[in-house]
Design a protein around this motif. Structure first.
Motif, mmCIF file in Angstrom:
data_model
loop_
_atom_site.group_PDB
_atom_site.id
_atom_site.type_symbol
_atom_site.label_atom_id
_atom_site.label_comp_id
_atom_site.label_asym_id
_atom_site.label_seq_id
_atom_site.Cartn_x
_atom_site.Cartn_y
_atom_site.Cartn_z
ATOM 1 N N PRO A 1 41.693 31.528 40.181
ATOM 2 C CA PRO A 1 42.720 32.089 41.080
ATOM 3 C C PRO A 1 42.453 31.883 42.572
ATOM 4 O O PRO A 1 43.210 32.385 43.397
ATOM 5 N N GLU A 2 41.416 31.144 42.935
ATOM 6 C CA GLU A 2 41.273 30.707 44.334
ATOM 7 C C GLU A 2 42.155 29.486 44.604
ATOM 8 O O GLU A 2 42.224 29.005 45.735
ATOM 9 N N CYS A 3 42.802 28.954 43.547
ATOM 10 C CA CYS A 3 43.728 27.831 43.753
ATOM 11 C C CYS A 3 45.030 28.376 44.348
ATOM 12 O O CYS A 3 45.347 29.567 44.214
ATOM 13 N N GLY B 1 25.208 28.957 51.559
ATOM 14 C CA GLY B 1 26.208 29.944 51.969
ATOM 15 C C GLY B 1 27.513 29.691 51.243
ATOM 16 O O GLY B 1 27.541 29.138 50.152
ATOM 17 N N CYS B 2 28.622 30.097 51.849
ATOM 18 C CA CYS B 2 29.941 29.863 51.250
ATOM 19 C C CYS B 2 30.904 29.646 52.405
ATOM 20 O O CYS B 2 31.042 30.516 53.273
ATOM 21 N N SER B 3 31.553 28.481 52.416
ATOM 22 C CA SER B 3 32.420 28.163 53.559
ATOM 23 C C SER B 3 33.597 29.134 53.643
ATOM 24 O O SER B 3 34.081 29.458 54.725
ATOM 25 N N ILE C 1 34.444 39.530 47.137
ATOM 26 C CA ILE C 1 32.975 39.593 47.182
ATOM 27 C C ILE C 1 32.402 38.424 47.990
ATOM 28 O O ILE C 1 31.317 38.516 48.557
ATOM 29 N N ASN C 2 33.194 37.341 48.091
ATOM 30 C CA ASN C 2 32.776 36.187 48.902
ATOM 31 C C ASN C 2 32.950 36.531 50.382
ATOM 32 O O ASN C 2 33.861 36.053 51.060
ATOM 33 N N SER C 3 32.103 37.398 50.884
ATOM 34 C CA SER C 3 32.179 37.818 52.288
ATOM 35 C C SER C 3 30.820 38.384 52.671
ATOM 36 O O SER C 3 30.038 38.812 51.808
ATOM 37 N N PRO D 1 32.175 19.103 43.690
ATOM 38 C CA PRO D 1 31.115 20.114 43.615
ATOM 39 C C PRO D 1 31.193 21.068 44.803
ATOM 40 O O PRO D 1 31.700 20.709 45.861
ATOM 41 N N CYS D 2 30.685 22.266 44.615
ATOM 42 C CA CYS D 2 30.541 23.178 45.751
ATOM 43 C C CYS D 2 29.245 22.781 46.438
ATOM 44 O O CYS D 2 28.151 22.972 45.898
ATOM 45 N N SER D 3 29.377 22.243 47.645
ATOM 46 C CA SER D 3 28.204 21.662 48.306
ATOM 47 C C SER D 3 27.161 22.722 48.655
ATOM 48 O O SER D 3 25.977 22.424 48.754
ATOM 49 N N HIS E 1 40.317 30.135 52.774
ATOM 50 C CA HIS E 1 40.472 29.442 51.479
ATOM 51 C C HIS E 1 39.129 28.872 51.034
ATOM 52 O O HIS E 1 38.193 28.760 51.824
ATOM 53 N N CYS E 2 39.068 28.494 49.772
ATOM 54 C CA CYS E 2 37.879 27.816 49.243
ATOM 55 C C CYS E 2 38.123 26.310 49.293
ATOM 56 O O CYS E 2 39.120 25.826 48.749
ATOM 57 N N SER E 3 37.190 25.605 49.905
ATOM 58 C CA SER E 3 37.390 24.159 50.063
ATOM 59 C C SER E 3 37.311 23.422 48.723
ATOM 60 O O SER E 3 37.822 22.302 48.601
HETATM 61 FE FE1 SF4 Z 1 32.481 29.534 48.327
HETATM 62 FE FE2 SF4 Z 1 34.285 27.944 47.169
HETATM 63 FE FE3 SF4 Z 1 31.682 27.433 46.898
HETATM 64 FE FE4 SF4 Z 1 32.801 29.524 45.672
HETATM 65 S S1 SF4 Z 1 33.216 27.372 45.273
HETATM 66 S S2 SF4 Z 1 30.861 29.498 46.782
HETATM 67 S S3 SF4 Z 1 34.324 30.162 47.227
HETATM 68 S S4 SF4 Z 1 32.875 27.390 48.826
#
Ligand code: SF4
Ligand code: 13P
Length: 363
Positions: free
Chosen positions: A252-254, A101-103, A135-137, A314-316, A224-226
């Motif tokens: 740009p998520e920073c 998924g995406c936190s 789109i991250n929704s 890393p994005c877990s 926010h993105c972790s």
């Molecule tokens: Fe979601 Fe951040 Fe992973 Fe992208 S990097 S998928 S925004 S948690």
């Protein structure tokens, strides 16, 4: 939908066995399957991708083979949902591990957004607010946005999408990433303090006064993105001290101050293109997910490429697409069984499609 445990034979595969078996299944499937890989996927997954890209590019690539029976999406859940919405019903979109998924996407849900909308309606004219969702929704949030005349955006087209929205109303409700919303507004010339408020879904009126809501142009959801929230201005200063002539390139998520302290910012595809276009000897400190940064470093040995965060991030959830899961999904497909299909109900998809199609029109 929950991920069932993998049969033990898959969990026990060596890297080489998994690679060879995925390739064999892919050969057997031929044109019946298209494999998409997001840039944040590990190399062992990217090796099998027919297309790699950021979420905007992959949403378009998903539509390139309408005759394929299945699209195997090596990315995260919201990307697979978007691909399903944008492709014909006879195509199955498969996410090899449903736990990917995406936190950030989880930081806004339909209940909260509807509650926000009705609270806004108590203090301002919501017919003048245009909702924009990253789109991250979840698909049902895209449906909400489509139903209320808004659009989806990606990190590639967020400023253009926001500008489109402001051409149709007085304010934008941007969710779930406050940073992408703020950075897009600042890029368009708005003031991050005067023109923007943060909407905290756990507080009445999002933690704002009615006056501030009425004054603001941007209502930014407190998400926010972790991964990207880890990058700091101090890391940029350290990178500049350590690598003379380094250029700092961030997603740009920073946070705004990080984007402002960097030399360049843009989507993962923009980051990739910037490095590809650079001359040998260039030096980059990059603020995005480590799999992409490491791959760029490997693919461009004539440049110095480091991650801005030395602790590595890393994005877990992206990482949950392990080769064993891909192998399991591909072999089942080759044997005529579809596992892990991601299917958005049509009552949601119908409005979500409007919002996604609007996203694809705004370049
Ligand atoms: Fe979601 Fe951040 Fe992973 Fe992208 S990097 S998928 S925004 S948690
Ligand atoms: P992109 O739109 O750059 O692919 O970003 C998606 C994402 O999840 C970034 O964290």
């Amino acid at each position: 939908m929950y991920q069932t445990p993998l049969p033990p034979e898959y969990a026990a595969l060596s890297d080489q066995e998994a690679h060879d078996r995925i390739q064999a299944a892919k050969r057997a499937l031929g044109d019946k399957v298209v494999v998409l890989g997001h840039h944040y996927q590990r190399d062992e997954i990217i090796a099998h991708a027919d297309y790699r890209g950021d979420s905007y590019k992959l949403a378009k690539d998903a539509q390139r083979h309408p005759d394929a029976q299945a699209i195997v999406f090596c990315g995260v859940h919201f990307m697979a949902e978007s691909a399903d919405i944008l492709t014909p019903d006879h195509q199955a979109v498969i996410l090899p591990n449903l736990a990917a998924g995406c936190s950030m996407a989880d930081m806004a849900n339909l209940f909260q957004v509807k509650k926000c909308w009705s609270e806004l309606a108590s203090v301002t004219d919501v017919s003048r607010i245009v909702p924009v969702t990253y789109i991250n929704s979840a698909a049902n949030l895209k449906g909400f946005v489509g139903e209320h005349g808004g659009t989806v955006c990606t990190s590639t087209n967020a400023p253009a999408a926001v500008s489109w929205a402001l051409g149709r109303g007085d304010k934008v409700l941007f969710f779930p990433d406050q940073h992408l919303g703020r950075n897009s507004g600042v890029r368009l010339g708005f003031d991050p303090v005067r023109d923007m408020v943060v909407w905290d879904p756990f507080k009445p009126l999002g933690g704002n006064t009615p006056e501030r809501i009425r004054e603001a142009k941007f209502l930014l959801w407190k998400g926010h993105c972790s991964v990207h929230a880890r990058f700091t201005v101090a890391q940029i200063a350290a990178a500049r001290a350590k690598h003379p002539n380094v250029r700092v390139l961030v997603h740009p998520e920073c946070a705004l101050e990080v984007v402002q302290a960097a030399d360049l910012n843009g989507s993962t595809e923009f980051i990739l293109k910037s490095v590809e276009a650079a001359t040998p000897g260039s030096a980059w400190a990059i603020g995005t997910e480590i799999n992409l940064v490491s791959r760029l470093a490997k693919e461009h040995p004539d440049q110095t490429i480091v991650c801005l965060d030395e602790q590595i991030c890393p994005c877990s959830t992206m990482y949950r697409i392990h080769p064993s899961f891909l192998c399991w999904a591909m072999e089942n497909l080759a044997e005529g069984r579809i596992v892990n299909r991601v299917q958005v109900p049509e009552r949601t998809a119908v409005f979500a499609r409007l919002a996604l199609e609007q996203m694809l029109r705004v370049a």
